[in-house]
Scaffold this active site. Structure first.
Site, PDB file in Angstrom:
ATOM      1  N   HIS A 235       0.799  -1.223   0.000  1.00 26.68           N
ATOM      2  CA  HIS A 235       0.000   0.000   0.000  1.00 26.68           C
ATOM      3  C   HIS A 235       0.832   1.273   0.000  1.00 26.68           C
ATOM      4  O   HIS A 235       0.285   2.370  -0.076  1.00 26.68           O
ATOM      5  CB  HIS A 235      -0.985   0.000   1.177  1.00 26.68           C
ATOM      6  N   HIS A 286       7.222  -7.439   3.808  1.00 27.33           N
ATOM      7  CA  HIS A 286       5.789  -7.231   3.991  1.00 27.33           C
ATOM      8  C   HIS A 286       4.937  -8.426   3.570  1.00 27.33           C
ATOM      9  O   HIS A 286       4.059  -8.864   4.312  1.00 27.33           O
ATOM     10  CB  HIS A 286       5.324  -5.996   3.210  1.00 27.33           C
ATOM     11  N   HIS A 402       0.707  -8.355   5.908  1.00 22.00           N
ATOM     12  CA  HIS A 402      -0.071  -8.426   4.660  1.00 22.00           C
ATOM     13  C   HIS A 402      -1.422  -9.128   4.791  1.00 22.00           C
ATOM     14  O   HIS A 402      -2.317  -8.904   3.980  1.00 22.00           O
ATOM     15  CB  HIS A 402       0.782  -9.135   3.594  1.00 22.00           C
ATOM     16  N   ASP A 578      -7.220  12.855 -14.741  1.00 24.32           N
ATOM     17  CA  ASP A 578      -7.259  14.178 -14.147  1.00 24.32           C
ATOM     18  C   ASP A 578      -5.935  14.483 -13.466  1.00 24.32           C
ATOM     19  O   ASP A 578      -5.835  14.554 -12.254  1.00 24.32           O
ATOM     20  CB  ASP A 578      -8.413  14.229 -13.141  1.00 24.32           C
ATOM     21  N   SER A 624     -16.862  20.327 -19.023  1.00 21.71           N
ATOM     22  CA  SER A 624     -16.126  19.366 -18.192  1.00 21.71           C
ATOM     23  C   SER A 624     -17.099  18.626 -17.304  1.00 21.71           C
ATOM     24  O   SER A 624     -18.174  19.133 -17.002  1.00 21.71           O
ATOM     25  CB  SER A 624     -15.130  20.090 -17.280  1.00 21.71           C
ATOM     26  N   GLU A 629     -18.722  13.684  -8.484  1.00 22.87           N
ATOM     27  CA  GLU A 629     -20.163  13.816  -8.298  1.00 22.87           C
ATOM     28  C   GLU A 629     -20.890  12.732  -9.077  1.00 22.87           C
ATOM     29  O   GLU A 629     -21.869  12.162  -8.613  1.00 22.87           O
ATOM     30  CB  GLU A 629     -20.637  15.197  -8.775  1.00 22.87           C
TER      31      GLU A 629
END
Lengths: 651, 138
Positions: A235, A286, A402, A578, A624, A629
């Site tokens: 992670h 890990h 893990h 983005d 855009s 949302e």
């Protein structure tokens, strides 16, 4: 006889008392066993879903390759996206540039760190975080810069020694659970020269205080660099953070400087060591190992080139690669994809696989080494593999993390492998304990367990089990509703008489096949469906009390189901497009992305529907689309719920 | 004819039981090596699936270990409360559970008390307790 009467009455009395006590004890123990089983089932549900999600995550990397090959026309204008996907050490992230522009106002009443850091700064942070204060971005960035600088000087594996008077403590996954770290520091003492620690990866994601954990760990590291050892987990990967919550946490807590923090963090992650070796006997990594694990190679590789699990080395055809200069100093392959610097900026496939195995593998009882099919990365390694690898490098034990374990730790492979997991209540309050281990050469490891509880008094077992179980069942039902169409089709295929009923065996078969989760369906059926008096299952009954909210009335159910089902993947894909983290992508990008996505995942959705949907939802902001949302509008409603929204949020 | 059908019925039932047992076993078999931990006196501390399956199948077929009915449970408590107070004191319950029958461990005792005891009176109103547990079961 006369003298026998009173004692025989007494005997009879105590005999009935004994019988009565036995009845109660038997009943109680039967119930306890049942409760423990239900708790274990809940854990299995959580775990299966978690691993299935990880698999989905890893499959995304294939999609990204697919995307790169088919999307280049649009990407030509968007070199940022490409470099983001292919990895880049972009412009020299000069700290003076960043820090010079950030001001810590006088009104800031959070903790103020003093560089060079000392142990008082550790205390300072702990006290501040206990009061839910947020460390100012200026200090966060300073800590990150200093940490990176120091980590760069560390080798891939930290070698450390213990002695009878100096034990070392090993902690597993923390996943943003700050209370657990507080507990460990309080119970086991703060790190110091005489109290060394290894933190074995997965400090972030899922819990809500990943940032605070990172800050405490990094500051501890800066104060005691030779005694506080950090290993990278799967992670500690910016792509994982996008799905599993850390990216969101940072952007929420640091609205102004979050993007900058995320950028630096990407780099810091890559410099985290791969593992720790204690007394030349104990290997601490890990995930685990594989049959081909080559510790010598791993000692040598340039570990910072492993950016993310979702960015495997791009296969390059050497002959056709051409180098073209352009103003950003990038090169261009024959595919028209610009990469930064030369192609030797990548690890080889073999090196990359070695790192994946270390970060993602799980031990199993079965001998041999097999691809880890539940997670989609790394492998399952058996006791023979453990023996072989440990012997090869003259090691005695492997300590790894893990995997969440009900008791916080677990020993397997004949005592040679220990799993330690330090996030208690990982899936849900009451799901599991956390643990840490203390070792020193010559003595067997000592285990310490704990479980955080938010209530002032511990609730009775049956209440805790009920809570974990409802949470797990809820999650499972949401999974079911997102595959409703496929499930119904599978059920109907077996329901020749169109009665709406199936045998338990038939139902279980379809559930396992469609959902791809290996669960005790027969035992869980009572929680998921209604059964008639003949023992047959009314398979439509699971869908009665739950549905996906329609964001707009006139929308095809299959479209809704699809978006809901893939919402995490879509979130990541949109996030990647983005690249400036604005939360908006152009309608054109949105459409092309959707087209690619549906063709790759073989989803049959009419493109025009999507356009109409976006328009009706009025998410179009000057050409855009606000994709957060958009995705948030697809959530599950549980009919008999006080809450309206599903608890499972998009990463 | 009827015999064949009933035999077939039993065979299907057994097959289904086998699958159900296997599913449950796998939840506890964390190492996926077909053994689970056992708290009984087994020399190894584990039980193998091959040994477990036939025993468990019989248990299910013969419907042994059915849940204890509510009224029997109530009567058991009433036996321990001959004065018919309607409750047992904490001390009384502890005494019976840890000294009679197959005694509770300290952990079991604490766990039972956490759910059963009414903190204000420090006693166990067993009728309420039973009702609460039975509701939860369903």
């Amino acid at each position: 006889m006369g003298c026998g009467t009173s004692s025989s009455v007494k005997d009879k009395k105590s005999e009935t008392a004994l019988k009565a006590a036995l009845v109660i004890q038997n009943w109680y123990r039967g119930r306890s066993a049942q409760l423990k089983t239900r708790q274990r089932y809940a854990l299995t549900i959580f775990q299966s879903i978690e691993y299935a999600d990880e698999q989905g995550q890893l499959q995304l990397s294939n999609f990204f390759s697919f995307m790169l090959e088919n999307y280049t026309r649009v990407l030509e204008e968007d070199s940022e996206l490409v470099t983001h996907l292919l990895g880049s050490n972009i412009q020299d992230k000069d700290r003076r540039d960043y820090l010079g522009l950030i001001d810590v106002p006088d009104s800031y009443c959070g903790p103020r760190l003093q560089f060079p850091l000392t142990f008082t700064d550790i205390d300072l942070l702990i006290e501040a975080f206990k009061q839910q204060q947020i460390l100012h971005a200026y200090y966060v960035l300073e800590v990150l810069f200093e940490t990176k600088k120091l980590l760069q000087r560390m080798p891939n594996f930290t070698h450390t020694k213990t002695s009878p008077s100096k034990e070392i403590t090993i902690c597993g996954d923390l996943h943003g659970k700050l209370d657990d770290l507080f507990l460990i520091y309080s119970k086991n003492g703060l790190p110091s020269v005489s109290n060394p620690y290894v933190f074995n990866g997965d400090f972030v994601d899922r819990g809500k205080n990943s940032m605070e954990i990172l800050m405490i760990l990094f500051v501890s590291f800066l104060v005691y660099p030779n005694d506080l050892h950090l290993n990278r987990g799967n992670h500690e990967d910016f792509m994982m953070n996008k799905r599993y919550g850390f990216t969101k946490e940072v952007l929420n807590k640091y609205k102004l400087h979050g993007k900058k923090i995320l950028q630096i963090l990407e780099d810091v992650y890559t410099w985290l060591p791969i593992g720790t070796i204690i007394d030349n006997e104990i290997l601490v990594v890990h995930g685990g190992i594989s049959e081909s694990t080559d510790l010598n190679l791993l000692h040598r590789i340039e570990r910072n080139k492993f950016k993310s699990v979702l960015m495997p080395p791009v296969p390059i055809d050497g002959d056709r690669a051409t180098e073209k200069e352009n103003k950003v100093g990038t090169t261009s392959t024959a595919r028209g994809i610009r990469t930064n610097g030369s192609l030797s900026e990548q690890l080889t496939k073999h090196e990359w696989d070695q790192v994946i195995d270390i970060l993602w593998s799980d031990p199993r009882g079965k001998r041999g080494c097999y691809p880890n099919t539940s997670r989609g990365g790394g492998c399952y390694f058996g006791p023979d593999i453990t023996s072989r690898i440990l012997n090869k490098y003259r090691l005695k034990m492997l300590i790894r993390s893990h995997e969440c374990k009900p008791e916080g730790y677990e020993i397997c492979h004949d005592g040679k492998v220990i799993t330690v997991f330090s996030a208690s209540n990982y899936y849900e309050e009451g799901s599991n304990r956390g643990a840490y281990i203390r070792v020193s050469s010559g003595t067997p490891p000592r285990f310490f367990q704990y479980q955080m509880t938010s209530a002032t008094c511990l609730r009775p077992l049956y209440q805790r089990v009920n809570a974990v179980e409802s949470s797990a069942i809820r999650m499972l039902k949401e999974r079911m509703i997102s595959r409703k169409t496929d499930l119904i089709r599978a059920f109907q295929l077996q329901d020749c008489s169109k009665s709406g009923k199936l045998s338990v065996g038939q139902w279980a078969f379809s559930m396992e096949n469609v959902l791809g989760l290996s669960l005790p369906w027969r035992s869980l059926s009572s929680r998921l469906v209604t059964t008639d008096k003949d023992g047959n299952i009314d398979y439509m009954s699971s869908f009665q009390d739950i549905h996906i909210q329609k964001p707009v009335k006139e929308v095809q159910p299959t479209l809704i189901e699809t978006v809901y089902r893939y919402r995490s993947d879509l979130q990541i894909i949109f996030n990647v497009i983005d690249s400036d983290h604005s939360g908006l992508i152009s309608m054109e990008e949105f459409r092309s992305m959707w087209k690619l996505f549906t063709s790759y995942y073989s989803v049959c959705i009419d493109d025009s529907q999507l356009d109409e949907l976006a328009e009706r939802m009025d998410l179009n902001k000057d050409g855009s689309i606000d994709f957060n949302e958009f995705l948030k509008a697809f959530y599950v409603v549980h009919k008999f719920d006080k809450l309206n929204k599903s608890d499972t949020t998009v990463a | 004819m009827a015999d064949d059908r009933s035999r077939e019925g039993t065979e299907t039932a057994v097959a289904e039981f086998h699958k159900k047992i296997k599913e449950a076993f796998e939840v506890f078999d964390h190492e996926s090596n077909n053994t689970v931990d056992v708290e009984e006196e087994e020399p190894t501390g584990y039980i193998r699936f091959e040994k477990f399956l036939p025993v468990m199948t019989e248990v299910l077929l013969e419907r042994r270990y059915r849940p204890i009915p509510e009224d029997i449970l109530l009567r058991a408590f009433e036996v321990l409360d001959p004065a018919k107070h309607g409750f047992l004191s904490k001390e009384e319950l502890i005494k019976y559970m840890t000294e009679e029958g197959e005694p509770f461990s300290q952990e079991e005792m604490e766990e039972m008390l956490s759910a059963a005891i009414d903190p204000e009176s420090n006693s166990v109103h067993y009728k309420d307790y039973i009702t609460m547990m039975v509701i939860d079961e369903n």
